[in-house]
Design a protein around this motif. Structure first.
Motif, PDB file in Angstrom:
ATOM      1  N   PHE A  78      11.547   1.554  -9.205  1.00 18.36           N
ATOM      2  CA  PHE A  78      10.500   2.277  -8.488  1.00 18.36           C
ATOM      3  C   PHE A  78      11.101   3.515  -7.855  1.00 18.36           C
ATOM      4  O   PHE A  78      12.276   3.499  -7.453  1.00 18.36           O
ATOM      5  CB  PHE A  78       9.925   1.420  -7.347  1.00 18.36           C
ATOM      6  CG  PHE A  78       9.103   0.238  -7.768  1.00 18.36           C
ATOM      7  CD1 PHE A  78       7.715   0.304  -7.788  1.00 18.36           C
ATOM      8  CD2 PHE A  78       9.720  -0.949  -8.116  1.00 18.36           C
ATOM      9  CE1 PHE A  78       6.953  -0.803  -8.145  1.00 18.36           C
ATOM     10  CE2 PHE A  78       8.971  -2.062  -8.478  1.00 18.36           C
ATOM     11  CZ  PHE A  78       7.578  -1.986  -8.494  1.00 18.36           C
ATOM     12  N   PRO A  79      10.330   4.590  -7.681  1.00 13.93           N
ATOM     13  CA  PRO A  79      10.814   5.710  -6.870  1.00 13.93           C
ATOM     14  C   PRO A  79      10.819   5.316  -5.405  1.00 13.93           C
ATOM     15  O   PRO A  79      10.160   4.337  -5.002  1.00 13.93           O
ATOM     16  CB  PRO A  79       9.785   6.817  -7.148  1.00 13.93           C
ATOM     17  CG  PRO A  79       8.525   6.086  -7.501  1.00 13.93           C
ATOM     18  CD  PRO A  79       8.975   4.837  -8.230  1.00 13.93           C
ATOM     19  N   LEU A  80      11.541   6.055  -4.603  1.00 10.44           N
ATOM     20  CA  LEU A  80      11.645   5.765  -3.175  1.00 10.44           C
ATOM     21  C   LEU A  80      10.261   5.720  -2.519  1.00 10.44           C
ATOM     22  O   LEU A  80      10.014   4.898  -1.623  1.00 10.44           O
ATOM     23  CB  LEU A  80      12.516   6.830  -2.504  1.00 10.44           C
ATOM     24  CG  LEU A  80      13.200   6.466  -1.184  1.00 10.44           C
ATOM     25  CD1 LEU A  80      14.160   5.294  -1.378  1.00 10.44           C
ATOM     26  CD2 LEU A  80      13.953   7.684  -0.644  1.00 10.44           C
ATOM     27  N   SER A  81       9.360   6.567  -2.975  1.00 14.01           N
ATOM     28  CA  SER A  81       8.019   6.635  -2.389  1.00 14.01           C
ATOM     29  C   SER A  81       7.220   5.353  -2.586  1.00 14.01           C
ATOM     30  O   SER A  81       6.204   5.140  -1.919  1.00 14.01           O
ATOM     31  CB  SER A  81       7.245   7.813  -2.979  1.00 14.01           C
ATOM     32  OG  SER A  81       7.101   7.653  -4.393  1.00 14.01           O
ATOM     33  N   GLN A  82       7.660   4.497  -3.509  1.00 14.66           N
ATOM     34  CA  GLN A  82       6.947   3.248  -3.783  1.00 14.66           C
ATOM     35  C   GLN A  82       7.752   2.025  -3.318  1.00 14.66           C
ATOM     36  O   GLN A  82       7.656   0.946  -3.885  1.00 14.66           O
ATOM     37  CB  GLN A  82       6.619   3.138  -5.272  1.00 14.66           C
ATOM     38  CG  GLN A  82       5.633   4.195  -5.744  1.00 14.66           C
ATOM     39  CD  GLN A  82       5.362   4.112  -7.241  1.00 14.66           C
ATOM     40  OE1 GLN A  82       5.565   3.079  -7.871  1.00 14.66           O
ATOM     41  NE2 GLN A  82       4.902   5.221  -7.822  1.00 14.66           N
ATOM     42  N   ALA A  83       8.533   2.209  -2.254  1.00 13.29           N
ATOM     43  CA  ALA A  83       9.339   1.101  -1.738  1.00 13.29           C
ATOM     44  C   ALA A  83       8.480  -0.090  -1.331  1.00 13.29           C
ATOM     45  O   ALA A  83       8.863  -1.253  -1.503  1.00 13.29           O
ATOM     46  CB  ALA A  83      10.174   1.572  -0.551  1.00 13.29           C
ATOM     47  N   ALA A  84       7.283   0.172  -0.783  1.00 14.46           N
ATOM     48  CA  ALA A  84       6.397  -0.916  -0.388  1.00 14.46           C
ATOM     49  C   ALA A  84       5.978  -1.742  -1.602  1.00 14.46           C
ATOM     50  O   ALA A  84       5.960  -2.980  -1.554  1.00 14.46           O
ATOM     51  CB  ALA A  84       5.173  -0.367   0.334  1.00 14.46           C
ATOM     52  N   ASP A  85       5.659  -1.065  -2.708  1.00 13.94           N
ATOM     53  CA  ASP A  85       5.287  -1.782  -3.929  1.00 13.94           C
ATOM     54  C   ASP A  85       6.472  -2.582  -4.477  1.00 13.94           C
ATOM     55  O   ASP A  85       6.294  -3.691  -4.989  1.00 13.94           O
ATOM     56  CB  ASP A  85       4.793  -0.799  -4.995  1.00 13.94           C
ATOM     57  CG  ASP A  85       3.449  -0.181  -4.641  1.00 13.94           C
ATOM     58  OD1 ASP A  85       2.666  -0.842  -3.922  1.00 13.94           O
ATOM     59  OD2 ASP A  85       3.184   0.955  -5.071  1.00 13.94           O
ATOM     60  N   ALA A  86       7.662  -2.015  -4.362  1.00  9.56           N
ATOM     61  CA  ALA A  86       8.859  -2.721  -4.815  1.00  9.56           C
ATOM     62  C   ALA A  86       9.044  -4.015  -4.019  1.00  9.56           C
ATOM     63  O   ALA A  86       9.351  -5.073  -4.588  1.00  9.56           O
ATOM     64  CB  ALA A  86      10.080  -1.827  -4.675  1.00  9.56           C
ATOM     65  N   GLN A  87       8.846  -3.941  -2.702  1.00 10.74           N
ATOM     66  CA  GLN A  87       8.977  -5.145  -1.889  1.00 10.74           C
ATOM     67  C   GLN A  87       7.877  -6.154  -2.191  1.00 10.74           C
ATOM     68  O   GLN A  87       8.117  -7.366  -2.183  1.00 10.74           O
ATOM     69  CB  GLN A  87       8.990  -4.787  -0.407  1.00 10.74           C
ATOM     70  CG  GLN A  87      10.287  -4.129   0.032  1.00 10.74           C
ATOM     71  CD  GLN A  87      10.515  -4.246   1.526  1.00 10.74           C
ATOM     72  OE1 GLN A  87       9.623  -4.577   2.293  1.00 10.74           O
ATOM     73  NE2 GLN A  87      11.740  -3.975   1.934  1.00 10.74           N
TER      74      GLN A  87
END
Length: 318
Positions: A293-302
């Motif tokens: 994931f890109p950094l901007s999608q850290a919430a989705d990664a979690q």
């Protein structure tokens, strides 16, 4: 992103993944005896979400907090007294502080050189899961000729533990959902499905019995099966049920365990980094990357990690 600025993921209150935000901050400068690393990849671990949600105690929040402990990248600045390193060196950062970022600072004792044959994603994926698996097997005394049972074999810790134990000459049986069985067979394990009748299936998989158990899932089913199959509870270890370890009479490392790692356990975790990086470089160790994931999608990664079914390691690419 403005000149001289970096980005990092932070949060200012406990809660779900939605509390995470990406902000611009001043690019850090190298501290004395340390370096600045431009992050190429950061590993997302279950512990990150537990800290963010306050499931794992981390003290009161008094200001914006970064997140993430596994990173790999390129040194871009070297501080005074940081001998042995120079700008351009490719490194893995061990025990990073705020790995979800474009730049971070690290002391030289946190750095491990990244071999050319290891990708950024692989380098960022090894930290917590691989070092935990390496240390847990040594704490349990797993060695050649033993039969090891791993509960939750398809997770990142489980997959690493399979490979280490097989290399050491142990027979490895793992519990896992059926969709993961082929991948676990390829790593050298004997997979067994979860659910009713699991103890009978485990006995069929290893008629010789089990010498050690590593619990990486923490269900009542896993604990009950472990107690039925291994009489000596000091031969059972968990990475997820630490808060109950003393009550149950089993070993534990993290997972809510109030007892910190011993110096020897920490030394084993540190030792795991160069060992596994060399194995990956030689094509003798597999790290499964489920998704980036890109950094901007850290919430989705979690969110994907917290689903419990990522299918491998989740990595951020700043």
């Amino acid at each position: 992103m403005g000149e001289g600025m970096a980005e990092r993921v932070q949060y200012e209150r406990f809660g779900g993944p939605e509390v995470l935000e990406v902000v611009q901050v001043e690019t850090p400068t190298a501290p004395e005896g340390g370096v600045v690393v431009a992050v190429k990849a950061a590993g997302v671990n279950p512990i990150d979400g537990k800290i963010r949600s306050a499931l794992r105690s981390s003290g009161p929040i008094t200001g914006p907090r970064g997140l993430g402990s596994d990173a790999a990248g390129v040194i871009v600045e070297v501080g005074e007294g940081a001998s042995g390193w120079e700008a351009g060196d490719e490194v893995v950062v061990r025990g990073a502080h705020g790995a979800y970022a474009t730049h971070l600072t690290a002391s030289t004792d946190q750095l491990v050189r990244k071999p050319a044959g290891v990708t950024w994603e692989q380098a960022a994926a090894i930290g917590v899961p691989v070092s935990t698996a390496y240390q847990a097997l040594r704490s349990l005394g797993v060695e050649g000729g033993m039969t090891l049972l791993i509960h939750g074999g398809s997770g990142s810790v489980g997959r690493a533990a399979i490979q280490f134990a097989v290399r050491d000459g142990a027979t490895v049986v793992v519990t896992a959902s059926e969709g993961n069985h082929d991948a676990l067979l390829a790593l050298g394990a004997v997979p067994v499905a979860y659910g009713p009748g699991v103890v009978d299936r485990l006995r069929l998989a290893a008629p010789q019995g089990y010498d050690r158990v590593l619990d990486a899932i923490g269900t009542d089913e896993a604990l009950d099966a472990s107690f039925e199959l291994v009489e000596d509870r000091s031969h059972i270890g968990t990475i997820v049920m630490g808060a109950r370890a003393a009550e149950l009479g089993i070993l534990a490392w993290a997972g809510g365990n109030p007892v910190p790692l011993t110096p020897q356990e920490q030394a084993w975790r540190d030792e795991a980094y160069p060992v596994v990086l060399d194995l990956i470089d030689r094509g003798e160790f597999t790290v499964e990357i489920a998704r980036t994931f890109p950094l901007s999608q850290a919430a989705d990664a979690q969110r994907l990690v917290e689903s419990g079914h990522p299918g491998g390691k989740v990595v951020l690419l700043p």
